[in-house]
Design an enzyme around this catalytic site. Sequence first.
Site, short mmCIF file in Angstrom:
data_model
loop_
_atom_site.label_atom_id
_atom_site.label_comp_id
_atom_site.label_asym_id
_atom_site.label_seq_id
_atom_site.Cartn_x
_atom_site.Cartn_y
_atom_site.Cartn_z
N LYS A 1 0.77 -0.92 0.11
CA LYS A 1 -0.39 -0.81 -0.11
C LYS A 1 0.90 1.03 0.02
O LYS A 1 2.04 0.99 0.65
CB LYS A 1 -0.93 0.48 1.28
CG LYS A 1 -0.21 -0.31 2.57
CD LYS A 1 1.14 0.24 2.89
CE LYS A 1 0.64 1.70 3.81
NZ LYS A 1 2.24 2.40 3.75
N TYR B 1 -3.29 4.39 5.65
CA TYR B 1 -4.38 3.61 6.77
C TYR B 1 -5.35 3.71 8.20
O TYR B 1 -5.88 3.22 7.87
CB TYR B 1 -2.37 3.55 8.20
CG TYR B 1 -1.27 2.63 7.70
CD1 TYR B 1 -1.77 1.19 7.98
CD2 TYR B 1 -0.25 3.31 7.50
CE1 TYR B 1 -0.63 0.38 7.30
CE2 TYR B 1 0.52 2.18 7.19
CZ TYR B 1 0.78 0.65 7.16
OH TYR B 1 1.49 -0.15 6.44
#
Length: 386
Positions: free
Chosen positions: A121, A204
Amino acid sequence: MPLRTVPTKPSTVRRPGSRSQARPVRYAVVGLGHIAQVAVIPAFGNAERNSELTALVSDDPQKLKQLSRRYEVPYCYSYREYDQCLREGHIDAVYIALPNSLHCDYAVRAAKAGIHVLCEKPMAVTAQECRRMIQAADKADTKLMVAYRLHFEEANMNTVELARSGKLGNLRLFNSVFTMQVREGDIRVEAELGGGSLYDIGVYCINAARYIYQANPTKVSASMVKGTDRRFREVDEMTTAWLEFPGNRLATFVCSFGAADVSAYEVVGTKGHVRMDPAYEYVGELEQNIALNGKSRSRRYASRDQFAPELLYFSDCILNDRTPEPSGLEGLIDVAIVEALYRSAKTGRPLSVSLPDKKQWPTHEQVIKRPPVRKPTLVRVKSPSL
């Protein structure tokens, strides 16, 4: 020519158009930076049930030589030899641990070669790049997963279950702080490589708010701080954002590359609240604090390997022909939100967002526990944080 050191096990993992599958799934780790060396490569020792590391890809000969010997990896390639790595038949999947700006290119090339992709990510730098990656995987009938390790982590998934249970009442707000001091010269502060606090750690907070609410935001707003010192000439040092979710629920967060380490979030409902602190770390214990019906309780979750579960789960998806969660769609939605937050910060106005529907969310059923790995000796790489 690729370096060969030890023989590899035979494998007949399904390729597009094929019906048969066998174990293990053979991986190449692409990019040998800090996350690859400290977490991804060691995780294969905890994922031997269905996953095997058979190739490394890097332009650093010293990294290739030392890491291939240490982990008995039989094949090594430079970036120039990446397509050769994809077609020689020694791997079935790649774990892409490259700078953000390279994710799309390396994922698309892998898919076109019939190779499955597990990508760090954020999935890419733009939503358009994410769509290219999804389309390439769909066209080639290959699997694509984004490495959201917390979707398999017990403390975070227990928080999801608590939020879903109704015990907290109606969920009202999510608030998070994720901060660190980033080393000068790290790739995370280079705009050309897709750096910035929002891309690297803000994602996140966005993802956690979404899996707690199990919904996507409809409106977002952001403000950014840049140039506080010479590390942040090109990227946002700090971003604060709010996201409005269906049902009159809000999420807020602050992420920073120029502040002391904090990694926490809190979920507040009409009957109680839960706090995770730390919440996002992959080394050390995580802690959950719950206040409900006038009573408080705390639980500590032992340090565990958070990367082996990703490998185990993704390999099972390949072997059993299942769509992964988190899929490429999950990565696309987060990147689309990140782009909208950058636009909001630039214009000074909140923005409405229209995001794809998502029906599959992470649950406690995805939790996989593996013991922590030992901290390895790093080869020509430094930790991103001070």
